[in-house]
Structure formats: structure tokens, C-alpha cells
Design a protein around this motif. Structure first.
Motif, short mmCIF file in Angstrom:
data_model
loop_
_atom_site.label_atom_id
_atom_site.label_comp_id
_atom_site.label_asym_id
_atom_site.label_seq_id
_atom_site.Cartn_x
_atom_site.Cartn_y
_atom_site.Cartn_z
N ALA A 1 0.85 -1.16 -0.06
CA ALA A 1 0.09 0.13 -0.07
C ALA A 1 0.86 1.28 0.01
O ALA A 1 1.62 1.47 1.07
N ARG A 2 1.15 1.91 -1.45
CA ARG A 2 2.00 3.01 -1.27
C ARG A 2 1.69 4.30 -0.26
O ARG A 2 2.76 4.58 -0.06
N SER B 1 6.81 2.17 0.91
CA SER B 1 6.43 1.22 0.07
C SER B 1 7.72 0.59 -0.54
O SER B 1 7.83 -0.63 -0.69
N HIS C 1 -1.29 -9.26 -11.95
CA HIS C 1 -2.92 -8.49 -11.49
C HIS C 1 -3.72 -9.73 -11.45
O HIS C 1 -4.98 -9.61 -11.09
N PHE D 1 -5.07 -1.87 1.39
CA PHE D 1 -4.54 -1.92 0.20
C PHE D 1 -5.49 -1.48 -0.89
O PHE D 1 -5.39 -0.62 -1.83
N LEU D 2 -6.70 -1.80 -0.73
CA LEU D 2 -7.85 -1.33 -1.41
C LEU D 2 -7.95 0.15 -1.56
O LEU D 2 -8.32 0.84 -2.76
N ASP E 1 -6.06 2.43 -0.57
CA ASP E 1 -4.78 3.04 -1.46
C ASP E 1 -4.91 2.80 -2.91
O ASP E 1 -4.83 3.76 -3.85
N ARG E 2 -5.48 1.64 -3.35
CA ARG E 2 -5.41 1.20 -4.97
C ARG E 2 -6.49 2.18 -5.25
O ARG E 2 -6.40 2.68 -6.71
N TYR E 3 -7.49 2.57 -4.92
CA TYR E 3 -8.71 3.23 -5.37
C TYR E 3 -8.32 4.78 -5.41
O TYR E 3 -8.68 5.39 -6.53
N ARG F 1 -5.31 5.91 -5.75
CA ARG F 1 -4.26 5.91 -6.98
C ARG F 1 -5.13 5.85 -8.33
O ARG F 1 -4.60 6.65 -9.31
N LEU F 2 -6.25 5.16 -8.49
CA LEU F 2 -7.06 5.08 -9.45
C LEU F 2 -7.56 6.52 -10.04
O LEU F 2 -7.50 6.84 -10.97
N GLU G 1 0.86 9.28 -10.62
CA GLU G 1 0.37 8.58 -9.40
C GLU G 1 1.73 8.85 -8.39
O GLU G 1 2.53 8.63 -8.59
#
Length: 705
Positions: free
Chosen positions: A185-186, A198, A280, A308-309, A311-313, A315-316, A414
Motif C-alpha cells: 500500500a504505497r 512502500s 494482476h 490496500f484497496l 490505497d489502490r482506489y 491511486r486510480l 500517481e
């Protein structure tokens, strides 16, 4: 008086928060150490389940409370603390967790684990001990009933023991899964709070990934062997509505095996795109893992994946914005410097990394690059340096170096992501060792020291830069070490010594200055400057997202359970299909995170719209600067370049004798930073650890170029 009072208050707040989070974390780890015991399984957990299993949360209520809540609580409080720390400019080195993690006494300098400190080795040993203890405890307690179970099912005792071993391995694998996603998780507040990034934590993810897949592979093999020997091979095709789904587990294992096979170093380095795309499959791995064990059981691993989710969202959301590209500089040896417009509210520490996507090359490929600009000195600009070393970077270089280059470069970014603060300021001297492109992180470090020496008035560390290049033309990148000419900062305060080694050439070559070109890009009304995805108060908003999304998830789960599942199942878990409840659980996690993160993102986007519009208006109305105004001065009479020439010694056809250089250091407190190939990192680490004196402090910096 005011600053002293606020500093003292922050120390008290830091101590209180550290104590609170340490107690919660130790309690969380105690639960994991007790999970495999009969004391927990037969006494503690049923008692908690009885008190938490309601018509609203059902079976997963107890696992959410025990396993998910503590970590999400830690992440929320850590985010609030990071917000206060940034607001009051508090020193990270006063945190207990950070002092422990940032301890760099080396234990291992070479081997399959890479460079490992004593702190890392201690935590790794403790984690392995937890796994061994868990496996022993599960098997010891379950094997006590092996003879009784064998008699009931009319199997041999050894066959029951084989199944027990397979089940125990699967349960131990859950422990690894619980920690697997934390390092990736960046923008994680947990990593930042303990002083990690990260990039530096990726090796922990690699360790955990290898252990997880080894255990789950053994788990699958034990069960396939058991089914084969007991003539139950058709169990492999079983997808039970109310119990464990074997088919889902097999699909998850196959996805994991593909990721595992392509993640080994040799394959990852030679066929990176295969590794990148196959990874992926984590989406399929997690989804079918949840279908395999059920959502209630998967709540054991929920917190790491939940963070993590988020962080990922985020980033999106950040990646959807096209960034205002200002200019590109083409340097010798196929080096490109890209400059982007930056929001003044965005700050980042030296050695930060930004992920860049150029749709004209590939819409799905994101590549990390070290940020070479300094947010204090370059308040409106963010720069990265790229050297051609792969198909993607070669395509970018061809686009920019063509006789008729493009006048607009569409880019998404990002980040940037980086360390919490500039810890190198605590040293008396810095020895910066780089190989090839590894010099890029040191550009931002040197600029930070220039800024500090001119603004704080405090003593700054002397710098000894040791850089190795293959070709003489690669020296052109050293032009980027100093800020642009015309700066008001006094460069004479910088104590800089540079030793450059050219390893594959023995003659000096004249660099053709005409080969240095600057390309100006035309602004587009739709482009925006690089800015933090959640604005200047990112940590505060992250705490809001974590807490509010978790509340939304609980509300959605409670409403569904109370008014739909409970009237059918009545908490028996034998009437409402487990795959359906698992699907709803995963859906609600995604919906809750999407609602909370989108609301925070849109609120900040609207709040910052005025500033962004002003920047866009300025960019569109201001005449384009001349190429010369964007170049760093290269004439001998310019003070920055003259200072750089005087500070630089070039050795041709040689490699640096690092052991000799480091052994001659006389200072008491030296920070040795290395950024380069793995062999160079290991060599420097070995030299630092070989000295009996503890005046050398080793730091390994991740770089991307």
C-alpha cells in the motif's frame, strides 16, 4: 515560546499515541499467537462469538471485531498523528517505532534475503516462530482426536493425520495472508508511521509471498494426496453451498502459482512485463480465496487487504487526471528530464518516487521514476529523469528526440511517494555511492541540503558523492545536481566533493552542447498540475476515509443480514448459501471504500478547483519561456557550473575502491547511502559492517529511472 510549547505538546501526543498503538498492536499479535490453541478456539472465541453474533452482523461479527478492527483503528490513529506531525513540523526521529525500524545495524549483507538489518532479522525470526508455533499447535490439538475420527469415518489413522496436516497448513497460510498486503500500500499510514516506504517494504512482501505460496502449495498437495489415497478424487470438483469450496481453492491456488512462478528474480528482471501482468491475478486469487473459506473466515486477512484497496482506489482516482507537462530536456547518453507543473500545496521528501503513464506509448503501463526536483526549492515544478533502458523508455526518447518532436505530451501521474522526512540531516557527513542511474535520488538530497543550509542557519552535513558511470557522456547528468542559475540561494555553503568514475572508457570526450535540447509543451485547458490526491491535508482525509468506509461497510452488512439473510438462515449457516454471503461481503467492502474515498476526493477537488484554475489560467496566458531559460547554465563563467567543476574529480577506466574510501573517513557520524545495482549495494554494506567502529550508518535507497 509558541513553537517550544507546540513542540513539547507534540512530544506528549507522540508518546501517548505510541503507547496506545503499541498496546493495540501487541494485543493483536497476542490474538494471533493464541488463535491456534484450544484455549482460544474452545473458550475465548465462542464467548466472543456469543456476545457479538447478532441479527445484524451474524457469524462475521466476532472475526471483524477481533481481527479487522484493531488494525483499522491503528491505521486511523496513525493517519491523524501524521497529520498533526506535518502541521507542527514534528521530527520523525522522536517516534519510538521509527527509531526501531530506522536502526540500520547490518546482520546480513549478501544472500537470498538481500541486505538485512538486525531489526529486520529479529522481526523475521519472530514471524517464522509464530508460524512454526501455529503449525505445531494446530496439529497437536487436532491429532489428539485422530484415532476417534478415523474410527468414525472408517479411515486409517495415518490418512486422518495426512488430512489434518493439510488443514493445519491452510490455517497457518491465513496468518501469512493477513500480513501480505501491508507492504504494497504505497500511501499507507501504517508504513509511514513506523518510518517505512512502500519501496523499502517491497522485500517484506516478497518474503511473505514466498512463504505464503509455499505453505498454500503444500496445503493443496496434502489434500490432493489425501483424496487420491482415500478414493475421493472427485472432491476436487466440489463447490459446497455451506462448507469449504474446493474448486474455489484450486482456482485461487492456480492463480497464486502463476504469480509465484513469474516473481522469481531471474524471470522478474529479464521478462518484467510477464511478471507485471501476471501479478494482476491477485484479484482472482483473493476473490476465490474468499469463496473458498467464506467471508467470515476471510475477515482474518481483511485489514491488510482493506487498506490496500483504499490505497489502490485513491491511486486510480489520481491517475485519471491529465498532468500539465511543461518541458522536456534531452541530455547526452539518451537521458530525458521531464518537467511538470506542480501545485504549491504539494510537498514531498527527497528520494520520492512518482509513477508515470504516457498513453501514447501504453495506456496500461505505469513506470516508477525518482523525483529529482525539491519541493522546497521548486514550488511549482516536479521533475523526473529517465534513461533509455527498455522498450517503454526507448519509445519515449524517440518521441521527444525526433527532428519534429511533439508539442504536447499527455501524461498521468500517481504519487509522489516517499519517506516521511529527510533523515540524512542528522549526520555529520554523507557519503553518497551510486552506480549508473542510481545517482538520481541524490539530486533531490543535495538540493534539500542546499535549501536547509540557506534557510535554517543550522549546520548541514558535508557531502562526498561517489558515482560510477559506464561512459564519459553519462557525466551530463551531474549538471542536474545544482539548481537553475539565477537562484537566490548561496551555493558556497554547500560542502560538496564529487568523485566520478568512468569504468568503460579511458579518454575524455567533449560533450556536444548542441545535443542538449529543450522541448516546450503547449498547455491544454484540461491539464492540471501535479497535486496530492486528497489535497494538503491528505493524512487527515485518509483517516476519515478509513473510519467512515468501515462504518458504511458495517451498516450495509448489518442491514443485509438483519432484513434478508437472518430471516432465512437464523444464524445457522446452513440455509443461506455461503458463496452468496461471500459475494455480498466483497461487494460491500468495495462499495463502502468507493463511497467514502470518492466523496473525499470530490470534496477536495472542488475545494482546490480555484487554485487549479488560477494555475491553468497563468499557464495559458503566460508566454512560453525560451528554451534557454529552462536550461541549467553550462558556461564556465556561471557560478553553479564553476563550483561543480571545482568539486568534481573524474577517474577514467577505474572503479571506485569503496573499502579504501570508507576506511579513511574520520568523522564520528557518517551516513553512507548507496543507490545502484545489487552488487554495489552488497559491497558497500559488507564494507560498512566490517568496521568495528559504529560511525558508519548504512542506508540503501530504492531508485527508479
Amino acid at each position: 515560546m509558541g513553537s517550544g510549547t507546540s513542540g513539547a505538546s507534540m512530544k506528549i501526543v507522540s508518546a501517548v499515541i505510541t503507547l496506545l498503538l503499541m498496546v493495540v498492536f501487541l494485543g493483536y499479535m497476542m490474538i494471533w499467537s493464541m488463535t491456534p490453541t484450544n484455549t482460544f478456539y474452545l473458550n475465548w472465541f465462542p464467548d466472543v462469538e456469543k456476545k457479538t453474533s447478532s441479527t445484524y452482523l451474524g457469524e462475521q461479527g466476532s472475526t471483524i471485531l477481533i481481527y479487522a478492527f484493531p488494525i483499522l483503528f491503528i491505521a486511523t490513529i496513525a493517519s491523524l498523528y501524521l497529520h498533526l506531525e506535518k502541521k507542527y513540523d514534528h521530527d520523525i526521529n522522536t517516534r519510538l517505532f521509527s527509531r526501531m525500524i530506522l536502526s540500520k545495524q547490518l546482520a546480513i549483507t549478501k544472500g537470498p534475503l538481500g541486505i538485512v538489518t538486525w531489526t529486520e532479522l529479529t522481526f523475521l525470526a519472530m514471524f517464522v516462530a509464530l508460524l512454526v508455533w501455529s503449525l505445531y499447535s494446530y496439529m497437536h490439538d487436532m491429532l489428539a482426536f485422530a484415532a476417534v475420527e478415523a474410527a468414525q469415518e472408517k479411515f486409517q489413522v495415518w490418512e486422518v493425520k495426512l488430512e489434518t496436516a493439510g488443514l493445519s497448513l491452510g490455517l497457518v497460510g491465513n496468518t501469512c495472508m493477513a500480513f501480505l498486503f501491508f507492504p504494497v500500500a504505497r500511501g499507507s499510514s501504517v508504513l509511514q508511521y513506523v518510518g517505512l516506504t512502500s519501496e523499502a517494504s517491497i522485500k517484506y512482501h516478497i518474503w511473505l509471498g514466498h512463504i505464503t505460496m509455499a505453505i498454500f502449495t503444500a496445503h493443496g498437495l496434502f489434500y490432493v494426496t489425501y483424496w487420491s489415497l482415500t478414493h475421493q478424487i472427485l472432491q476436487m470438483l466440489k463447490w459446497d453451498k455451506f462448507m469449504v469450496s474446493n474448486v474455489a481453492g484450486e482456482i485461487a491456488l492456480l492463480a497464486g502459482l502463476v504469480m509465484w512462478a513469474t516473481s522469481f528474480g531471474r524471470i522478474r528482471r529479464k521478462i518484467f512485463e510477464l511478471f507485471y501482468y501476471s501479478h494482476h491475478l491477485y484479484v482472482m486469487f483473493v476473490i476465490f480465496y474468499v469463496f473458498h473459506v467464506g467471508f467470515a473466515e476471510s475477515c482474518l486477512i481483511l485489514p491488510g487487504f482493506y487498506l490496500f484497496l483504499i490505497d489502490r482506489y485513491l491511486r486510480l482516482l489520481q491517475s485519471q487526471q491529465k498532468i500539465r507537462s511543461v518541458a522536456a530536456r534531452i541530455l547526452p547518453s539518451e537521458i530525458v528530464e521531464l518537467n511538470f507543473s506542480k501545485s504549491s500545496g504539494l510537498s514531498y521528501a527527497p528520494t520520492s518516487i512518482a509513477f508515470i503513464n504516457v498513453p501514447s506509448i501504453s495506456r496500461i503501463q505505469w513506470h516508477p521514476f525518482t523525483v529529482t526536483s525539491n519541493s522546497n526549492m521548486d514550488s511549482d515544478k516536479l521533475s523526473v529523469v529517465i534513461k533509455c533502458d527498455g522498450s517503454w523508455s526507448h519509445k519515449l526518447y524517440q518521441i521527444l528526440s525526433s527532428p519534429s518532436p511533439t508539442n504536447r505530451l499527455e501524461v498521468s501521474i500517481e504519487g509522489p511517494y516517499g519517506p516521511p522526512s529527510a533523515n540524512f540531516m542528522r549526520y555529520e557527513k554523507l557519503v553518497l555511492v551510486s552506480g549508473g542511474s542510481g545517482v538520481t535520488p541524490f539530486i533531490s538530497i543535495i538540493r534539500e541540503i542546499i535549501f536547509k543550509s540557506n534557510t535554517t542557519g543550522s549546520k548541514t552535513p558535508a557531502i562526498h558523492l561517489i558515482c560510477a558511470f559506464k561512459k564519459y557522456a553519462d557525466l551530463a547528468i551531474l549538471e542536474l545536481l545544482l539548481p537553475v542559475s539565477g537562484t537566490t540561494l548561496d551555493l558556497s555553503r554547500l560542502q560538496l566533493q564529487i568523485e566520478a568514475y568512468i569504468t568503460q572508457e579511458t579518454e575524455r570526450k567533449t560533450v556536444n552542447q548542441s545535443s542538449i535540447r529543450t522541448i516546450l509543451f503547449k498547455p491544454s485547458p484540461s491539464d492540471a498540475p501535479v497535486s496530492a490526491v486528497l489535497g494538503p491535508n491528505s493524512w487527515l482525509w485518509l483517516s476519515v476515509i478509513i473510519s467512515s468506509s468501515f462504518i458504511i461497510f458495517l451498516l450495509l452488512t448489518g442491514l443485509l443480514t438483519r432484513f434478508y439473510i437472518f430471516p432465512i438462515d437464523h444464524n445457522t449457516n446452513m440455509k443461506y448459501p455461503m458463496p452468496a454471503s461471500s459475494a455480498f461481503g466483497m461487494l460491500f467492502v468495495c462499495v463502502a471504500i468507493t463511497i467514502a474515498a470518492s466523496a473525499a476526493f470530490l470534496w477536495n477537488k472542488r475545494k482546490n478547483a480555484k487554485e487549479l484554475n488560477q494555475i491553468r489560467t497563468t499557464d495559458m496566458s503566460t508566454p512560453a519561456p525560451s528554451p534557454a531559460s529552462l536550461l541549467y547554465e553550462t558556461e564556465l563563467e556561471s557560478l553553479p557550473h564553476q563550483s561543480l567543476l571545482q568539486a568534481t574529480t573524474v577517474q577514467l577506466g577505474q572503479r571506485p575502491n569503496l573499502k579504501k574510501i570508507l576506511s579513511e573517513l574520520k568523522e564520528e557520524n557518517v551516513g553512507v547511502y548507496v543507490s545502484g545495482p545489487g552488487t554495489m549495494r552488497q559491497e558497500v554494506a559488507a564494507v560498512c559492517s566490517s568496521f568495528s567502529a559504529n560511525n558508519l550508518h548504512f542506508e540503501s535507497i530504492s531508485f527508479s529511472w
